[in-house]
Design an enzyme around this catalytic site. Structure first.
Site, PDB file in Angstrom:
ATOM      1  CG  ASP A   1      44.653  36.294  38.886  1.00  0.00           C
ATOM      2  OD1 ASP A   1      44.889  36.220  37.721  1.00  0.00           O
ATOM      3  OD2 ASP A   1      43.397  36.573  39.253  1.00  0.00           O
TER       4      ASP A   1
ATOM      5  CG  ASP B   1      46.182  39.100  34.185  1.00  0.00           C
ATOM      6  OD1 ASP B   1      44.955  39.574  34.578  1.00  0.00           O
ATOM      7  OD2 ASP B   1      47.114  39.964  33.932  1.00  0.00           O
TER       8      ASP B   1
ATOM      9  CD  GLU C   1      41.649  39.064  31.546  1.00  0.00           C
ATOM     10  OE1 GLU C   1      41.136  39.783  31.899  1.00  0.00           O
ATOM     11  OE2 GLU C   1      42.882  39.051  31.998  1.00  0.00           O
TER      12      GLU C   1
HETATM   13  C1  GLC Z   1      43.643  41.678  33.404  1.00  0.00           C
HETATM   14  C2  GLC Z   1      43.288  41.939  34.896  1.00  0.00           C
HETATM   15  C3  GLC Z   1      43.285  43.035  35.255  1.00  0.00           C
HETATM   16  C4  GLC Z   1      44.469  43.746  34.962  1.00  0.00           C
HETATM   17  C5  GLC Z   1      45.170  43.492  33.594  1.00  0.00           C
HETATM   18  C6  GLC Z   1      46.550  43.546  33.686  1.00  0.00           C
HETATM   19  O1  GLC Z   1      42.859  42.007  32.547  1.00  0.00           O
HETATM   20  O2  GLC Z   1      42.011  41.255  35.066  1.00  0.00           O
HETATM   21  O3  GLC Z   1      42.625  43.673  36.581  1.00  0.00           O
HETATM   22  O4  GLC Z   1      44.585  45.042  35.073  1.00  0.00           O
HETATM   23  O5  GLC Z   1      45.005  42.213  33.353  1.00  0.00           O
HETATM   24  O6  GLC Z   1      47.455  42.581  34.543  1.00  0.00           O
END
Ligand code: GLC
Length: 579
Positions: A103, A217, A266
């Site tokens: 990650d 992320d 993401e």
């Molecule tokens: C993403 C992660 C989540 C986290 C956020 C801030 O959405 O998957 O778990 O809280 O980013 O880093």
């Protein structure tokens, strides 16, 4: 360390398994999962047949957001173990032919990261690494200050995703810093070239250790614009911001290109233009393998954690149709229905009571027979369900507790009881209850006190029971993964929707050269008759049932007989057509 050899598009054929280490398996009895715990379960992952593990953050962190607040990118959180444990994990995975993706959390750091500590000195070169700003005159603006000096308001009205303002006042600096998430997660300033270089160096460092890619992320938030955006147009400020493609291309050139990595970005936010998506993942795009978009995750949710909407299957299908077609010739899809930020898929999209097993398998069938790379979230392969949360004290997650508490405090909701049902269904904590390994105490997750409650249904839903039962969700997932390995059409076939307007049924074909699959899914508690004679030419050859979720074994039928078939509740069937 032994690296894995990859073909350039290996990740298209792969199945990814997500490990949330905190809740996976605890070996030292502190109630928190650890890296040795993952190592202990490598044979389990191998038996399931997955090709890649995505490990949620394991870096040093004060855990304001369970590891997504990183204090040191190059060391391992004590609770999880040591760098030597991590190296042993990587070796153990690679020995089994399983790749590892890490990650990458670089939109923000922890406020305990050395860079941030240094940045509080306005004279320091690190000051510009974050978004430090002066406050504004509270009389001149229409947003309130909840903190800070009298008469001063934060620089603008942006809100944090976790509730409250996105700016925190720092007494020492007498300035405000931006945090789109928790106040312990200050946003990095990607405008600063040193920030970018440092991040790229860190990525390179992990690659040299032998990893196979990154899950990035909230990567579409790294470019921000403060100026000239009307206050009510918040998305324009930082979702897919003005320099986002430039930054990712730069990252690609500096670190990723030519390495045959799996990279998945993401991308939070509402509907994304397909053009933007292709810019990230297309052939002439920024170089990512795939992205996680959220469109199908927003259909049954209101804006707030205490709001829910009824899911309409036709809308759900339409989202998938758009993405299946949008990236069919250029780009690649990721396929997921849950992860550590989402409730359990069988509770959300299936029926976790009477048809738990059937619907868990049906949803798995969907994920593994659409075009794209499937992501399995730990426990999904057991049909794990949401947790029966009761009081607000049962929750741990900042993104559940903070917004609810804020809303109670400022009177937007009357009491927790008034929203308890919706919060129970929406909360991220549903995904974070410990992995259910056995019917033993704490589900075999720990010998200590688990950091988070174990679902009482572990007595019948657990890995041990699932592995023993040939008709379990677990063995069905193994069959799904095999299907992908055996038939190219599962990976590469073009997708065609057959039942766009049907409210309970989802039938589609996948076509690749002369191979064709026909998939029928009944998303309901009652039997349904499928009639697809008008939308598809099933030909007059044979149809072979490759997989069905009612314990069917391979069987043949005349293809035209499929035009009208009765499907039992939550029944899923996958046929190969021979024309
Ligand atoms: C993403 C992660 C989540 C986290 C956020 C801030 O959405 O998957 O778990 O809280 O980013 O880093």
């Amino acid at each position: 360390m032994a690296g894995l050899e990859h073909d350039s598009d290996w990740w298209k054929e792969a199945v990814v398994y997500q490990v949330y280490p905190r809740s996976f398996n605890d070996t030292d009895g502190d109630g928190v999962g650890d890296l040795q715990g993952v190592i202990e379960k490598l044979d389990y992952l191998d038996e399931l047949g997955v090709d890649v593990v995505w490990l949620n953050p394991v870096y040093e962190s004060p855990n304001a957001d369970n590891g997504y607040d990183i204090a040191d990118y190059r060391s391992i959180m004590d609770e999880f173990g040591t760098m030597a444990d991590w190296e042993a994990l990587l070796d153990g995975l690679h020995e089994r032919g399983i790749a590892l993706i890490m990650d990458l959390v670089v939109n923000h750091t922890s406020d305990e990261h050395e860079w941030f500590l240094q940045s509080r000195d306005p004279e320091s070169e690190y000051h510009d690494w974050y978004w430090w700003r002066e406050g504004v005159d509270a009389d001149e603006v229409d947003w309130d200050a909840e903190e800070g000096p009298e008469g001063e308001a934060p620089p603008n009205d942006w809100g944090s995703f976790f509730g409250g303002p996105a700016w925190a006042y720092d007494e020492e600096t007498e300035e405000w810093y931006l945090h789109l998430f928790d106040r312990k997660q200050p946003d990095l300033n990607w405008e600063n070239t040193d920030v970018r270089e440092e991040v790229f160096d860190m990525m390179q460092w992990w690659l040299e250790k032998g990893i196979d890619g990154f899950r990035m992320d909230v990567i579409n938030l790294i470019s921000k614009v403060e100026e000239d955006a009307p206050d009510d147009a918040i998305p324009e400020h930082y979702f897919n911001g003005p320099r986002i493609h430039e930054y990712i291309q730069e990252m690609n050139e500096a670190v990723l290109e030519g390495e045959d990595l799996l990279t998945v970005g993401e991308m939070i936010g509402d509907e994304m233009a397909m053009e933007t998506a292709r810019q990230y993942v297309g052939e002439n795009g920024d170089g990512l393998s795939m992205i996680f978009h959220f469109e199908h995750m927003l259909l049954d949710r209101g804006h707030n954690i205490w709001e829910r909407e009824e899911l309409d299957l036709t809308e759900f299908k339409a989202v998938f149709d758009r993405w299946q077609h949008g990236l069919a010739d250029d780009g690649w899809n990721s396929l997921y229905l849950n992860n550590h930020d989402q409730p359990r898929m069988v509770s959300r999209f299936g029926n976790d009571d009477e048809y738990r097993r059937e619907s868990a398998k049906l949803l798995g069938t969907l994920l593994h027979t659409l075009q794209g790379t499937p992501y399995i979230y730990q426990g999904e392969e057991l049909g794990m369900t949401n947790y029966p949360f009761e009081s607000l004290d049962d929750y741990q997650d900042v993104d559940t507790v903070n917004p609810v508490q804020n809303a109670i405090d400022d009177g937007r909701i009357d009491s927790f009881a008034a929203v308890a049902d919706d919060v129970r269904q929406n909360s991220r904590d549903n995904a974070r209850t410990p992995m259910q390994w056995s019917a033993d105490e704490h589900a075999g997750f720990t010998d200590g006190e688990p950091w988070m409650q174990v679902n009482p249904n572990h007595e019948h839903i657990n890995a041990e029971a699932e592995r023993e039962d040939p008709d379990s969700v677990f063995h069905y997932y193994r069959a799904l993964i095999d299907l992908r390995k055996e038939h190219d059409v599962v990976v590469y076939g073009e997708y065609d929707q057959l039942t766009p307007d049907h409210e309970e049924l989802w039938a589609y074909t996948r076509t690749h050269g002369d191979q064709q699959l026909f998939v029928a899914l009944n998303f309901s508690d009652s039997s349904t008759t499928m009639d697809v004679s008008e939308s598809v030419d099933l030909g007059d050859g044979e149809a072979t049932l490759l997989l069905g979720n009612y314990g069917q074994r391979e069987e043949s039928a005349a293809a035209d007989a499929l035009a009208s078939v009765d499907l039992r509740p939550w029944e899923a069937r996958v046929y190969r057509l021979e024309n």
